[in-house]
Design an enzyme around this catalytic site. Structure first.
Site, PDB file in Angstrom:
ATOM      1  N   GLU A 495     -56.721  17.364 -29.359  1.00 40.25           N
ATOM      2  CA  GLU A 495     -55.658  18.184 -29.945  1.00 40.25           C
ATOM      3  C   GLU A 495     -55.322  19.371 -29.054  1.00 40.25           C
ATOM      4  O   GLU A 495     -54.176  19.826 -29.007  1.00 40.25           O
ATOM      5  CB  GLU A 495     -56.066  18.659 -31.341  1.00 40.25           C
ATOM      6  CG  GLU A 495     -56.306  17.534 -32.341  1.00 40.25           C
ATOM      7  CD  GLU A 495     -55.124  16.590 -32.494  1.00 40.25           C
ATOM      8  OE1 GLU A 495     -53.975  16.993 -32.220  1.00 40.25           O
ATOM      9  OE2 GLU A 495     -55.352  15.421 -32.878  1.00 40.25           O
ATOM     10  N   HIS A 498     -52.638  18.376 -26.687  1.00 37.89           N
ATOM     11  CA  HIS A 498     -51.306  18.493 -27.293  1.00 37.89           C
ATOM     12  C   HIS A 498     -50.832  19.947 -27.244  1.00 37.89           C
ATOM     13  O   HIS A 498     -49.665  20.228 -26.944  1.00 37.89           O
ATOM     14  CB  HIS A 498     -51.348  18.039 -28.748  1.00 37.89           C
ATOM     15  CG  HIS A 498     -51.305  16.556 -28.946  1.00 37.89           C
ATOM     16  ND1 HIS A 498     -50.344  15.751 -28.367  1.00 37.89           N
ATOM     17  CD2 HIS A 498     -52.096  15.739 -29.680  1.00 37.89           C
ATOM     18  CE1 HIS A 498     -50.551  14.498 -28.745  1.00 37.89           C
ATOM     19  NE2 HIS A 498     -51.604  14.458 -29.530  1.00 37.89           N
ATOM     20  N   HIS A 501     -49.600  20.982 -23.886  1.00 32.64           N
ATOM     21  CA  HIS A 501     -48.282  20.392 -23.634  1.00 32.64           C
ATOM     22  C   HIS A 501     -47.185  21.296 -24.206  1.00 32.64           C
ATOM     23  O   HIS A 501     -46.141  21.510 -23.571  1.00 32.64           O
ATOM     24  CB  HIS A 501     -48.232  18.999 -24.270  1.00 32.64           C
ATOM     25  CG  HIS A 501     -47.129  18.138 -23.756  1.00 32.64           C
ATOM     26  ND1 HIS A 501     -46.797  16.933 -24.343  1.00 32.64           N
ATOM     27  CD2 HIS A 501     -46.255  18.279 -22.718  1.00 32.64           C
ATOM     28  CE1 HIS A 501     -45.809  16.372 -23.688  1.00 32.64           C
ATOM     29  NE2 HIS A 501     -45.450  17.171 -22.704  1.00 32.64           N
TER      30      HIS A 501
END
Length: 723
Positions: A495, A498, A501
């Protein structure tokens, strides 16, 4: 476009009680400029009644902005059509983003009920935009002039993507077809909410009450202590309550010696949404598939999977099946060999070779201890939550020079914490929330979301993102900090990828934040590779009591056991991906029994053994019926091909913390959003298409082959060439 993503994530909108709605609306925090640190949502001021009027006004304001774009008498241009559309709907995005995250992480009956009322209104609003003939005429006019305009590469991409998304949303349908599409979208939005609400209720309401201490024999003390606390919370004394949350269920299935209770807990999990009660999801599954199939045909595609995949890296169902078929047989064959080992242990211990799905984790743990001398409970002592979180922070600092500074900001639940993220030059990169423990009202699983996407204002200045990581990890035990399992440790790394990102995004237009669903897991899954690398373990895996680093002997055991039970793990994952793609390649819908459909597709047709269930069964497959993964669950495996091949770039550099490789990954992948197709972004980083070999080697499905000294092994591309 960013606004179509909001429509797709139609999981939540809040309603207020009629008696106090006016009073609450008068002081609505969404209608003022937020003076909070970094502009985070003022959760200390936001009340339940604020969401509904904020979203209603957001819809009205957005509609007025669209009307203004349509009514503009000037010739259509990038700035007065495409950019104006990209900037529109800010209040709606702000209110909806805050609520969607809170509803998923901290829900209650009021929010769930409200979801049913507001979701159709939001769905209708976005249909009004996508099916607006005059707006589409202006978009088309700009699209036709792309070659003659002095546009940047991002502006060209935004124009192309805007036009494409309007077409995919039905802009070219006739009036009768558009009206039917509106009806379908409205129905689907309601069904999705009902599916999620039912699943939450089934998960929350199931409990396994244990009254005798002998029935918890084998279960770790930390887990039984938590179960005792849960019993007290429910008004029971001298009892233990186990639930379907992973920190409770997984250890019980792994360690509990009482086979009958393992069966009861396991059955409670796999029967969710399939109990013939008011929360049964089987008819909802039928209705969703019926409507999705009709929608695909309306859009001139043979199946919903064909419609969805046309906008993904995979492009077609055939390419998805090609990947899954490559994995299925070697995974299932490996799982069958694992089963024989487990069955033999059980037969020796119990004189009974009968083996069921609820036996797998229990006997697999015995194999782990005997073959690898690796005890999960002892291992957990090195993975306290503080250590693991420090580990991902240290990794980010080693690779990109990031710093994470704790900050005091308003939170929607007292268990949340927040950090300011600073870039290597100490400039503000964004804010990151953590919400890591299970509770009633929190959706299962783990995810990363945003309260605000990264973007750029009209003044050219970057607006930093506000990101949140939500998980359901093992809680602290008394005064001891939370101890994570190795799986939970890898989940936090995942996670966090993510989050990076989103934090690194340098995309100038909101509509280009979107990436393909089968590409979006690359930044998250590549982070998992570092979690068990020896160099990384030495940095963050410290003993909870002594503070000593993990010994080299234990590191070697972890490395040696990485392919342990991978036949099972791969088979259950591929089975779920096949279930998803199978049900969405239906071309002519007829009513079906989800359980029978699954059995025919997986057990009868492909030989799935009864001791392994697909990771998700249809009545509780939240990813595909209440999230954005319909016809896309294969994306985790597709992205794993990418992430393993991408990590090889670090390995090939000779240093898994190589800053030059990390910078290239940041510049070519993490900062770029959807400014190019995923296949192009990947080639920009890697200089080639990905090879499936590293992924299959990691999972133990094939043996690594050393290339000859005078040659280089040929790659086997799985990801298609850019179209």
């Amino acid at each position: 476009m960013r606004f179509f993503l909001i429509a797709a994530f139609m999981t939540a909108v809040l309603s207020a009680g009629s008696g106090c709605e006016k009073k609450q609306a008068d002081a609505n925090p969404f209608f003022t400029v937020w003076d909070t640190p970094f502009g985070v949502p003022p959760f200390d001021k936001i009340k339940n009644g604020h969401y509904k009027p904020a979203i209603e006004k957001g819809i009205a304001d957005h509609a007025a902005e669209i009307d203004s774009i349509v009514a503009n008498p000037d010739a259509p241009s990038f700035e007065n059509v495409i950019a104006a559309l990209d900037r529109s709907g800010e209040l709606l995005k702000k209110a909806y983003a805050a609520f969607a995250q809170v509803k998923a992480a901290d829900s209650n009956d009021e929010l769930q009920e409200a979801d049913l009322a507001i979701a159709p209104a939001v769905s209708a609003h976005y249909d009004d935009i996508y099916l607006n003939d005059r707006l589409f005429e202006k978009i088309s006019a700009v699209h036709e002039q792309i070659g003659g305009m002095a546009l940047s590469a991002e502006q060209v991409r935004l124009t192309e993507q805007t036009y494409k998304q309007f077409v995919r949303a039905g802009a070219q349908l006739n009036a009768r077809q558009k009206e039917r599409l509106r009806d379908i979208n409205r129905e689907l939005s309601l069904l999705s909410v009902r599916f999620g609400n039912n699943l939450l209720a089934e998960t929350r309401d199931f409990t396994l009450v244990v009254e005798s201490s002998k029935d918890i024999s084998g279960v770790p003390q930390t887990v039984t202590d938590a179960a005792a606390d849960k019993a007290k919370e429910m008004g029971m004394t001298d009892k233990w309550v186990f639930t379907l949350s992973p920190p409770s269920m997984i250890p019980f299935l792994t360690y509990a010696e009482n086979r009958g209770l393992r069966e009861k807990l396991y059955t409670g999990y796999v029967k969710r949404g399939n109990n013939g009660n008011q929360f049964d999801n089987r008819q909802i599954v039928n209705d969703i598939i019926r409507l999705r199939t009709e929608k695909a045909r309306l859009m001139d595609y043979p199946s919903y999977a064909a419609f969805v995949l046309d906008d993904r890296m995979a492009k077609t169902p055939e390419r998805v099946y090609d990947l899954l078929d490559k994995l299925w047989k070697p995974a299932l064959d490996t799982a069958k060999r694992e089963l024989e080992t487990l069955r033999a242990i059980k037969a020796k211990e119990t004189q009974d070779s009968a083996f069921a799905a609820w036996d797998w984790r229990y006997y697999a743990e015995k194999v782990r201890k005997s073959q690898y001398n690796l005890d999960q409970t002892s291992l957990n002592l090195y993975f306290s939550l503080d250590n693991v979180r420090s580990g991902v922070f240290q990794l980010s600092n080693r690779l990109w020079g990031l710093t994470f500074r704790p900050v005091s900001v308003p939170v929607y639940n007292k268990e949340c914490s927040a950090y300011e993220v600073l870039d290597k030059d100490n400039t503000h990169l964004g804010v990151l929330y953590f919400d890591l423990y299970p509770r009633d009202g929190k959706r299962g699983g783990a995810w990363c979301g945003t309260f605000r996407e990264a973007s750029y204002g009209t003044d050219g200045k970057r607006i930093a993102p506000i990101v949140t990581i939500v998980c359901n990890f093992t809680r602290p035990n008394g005064s001891d900090p939370a101890q994570l399992t190795l799986d939970e440790t890898e989940t936090l790394f995942h996670e966090f990828g993510h989050a990076l990102h989103k934090l690194f995004s340098q995309v100038r237009y909101a509509g280009l934040n979107r990436v393909e669903r089968d590409f979006v897991e690359l930044p998250s899954q590549i982070m998992e590779n570092w979690a068990t690398e020896p160099e990384m373990l030495r940095l963050y895996a410290k003993h909870l009591v002594s503070g000593e680093p993990m010994p080299e002997s234990l590191i070697r055991k972890i490395r040696k056991s990485r392919q342990f039970n991978q036949g099972f793990a791969t088979t259950e994952l591929v089975a779920a991906a096949l279930s998803d793609i199978d049900i969405h390649t239906i071309e002519d819908y007829k009513p079906f029994d989800p359980e029978a459909f699954e059995k025919e597709a997986l057990n009868d047709k492909r030989g799935l053994i009864g001791q392994i269930e697909p990771r998700y069964r249809y009545p509780y497959f939240n990813h595909i019926f209440n999230s954005g993964y319909a016809a896309g669950y294969y994306g985790y495996l597709w992205a794993e091909v990418l992430d393993r091949d991408a990590f090889e770039a670090f390995v090939e550099s000779g240093d898994i913390f190589d800053k030059a490789t990390a910078l290239s990954f940041r510049k070519n992948i993490l900062e770029r959003g959807g400014t190019q197709d995923g296949a192009e972004l990947y080639r920009n980083f890697r200089g080639k298409d990905p090879d499936i070999t590293p992924m299959m080697v990691k999972r133990g499905l094939i043996k690594p082959v050393e290339p000859a000294a005078d040659s280089v092994a040929a790659a086997t591309p799985v990801v298609p060439q850019a179209q």
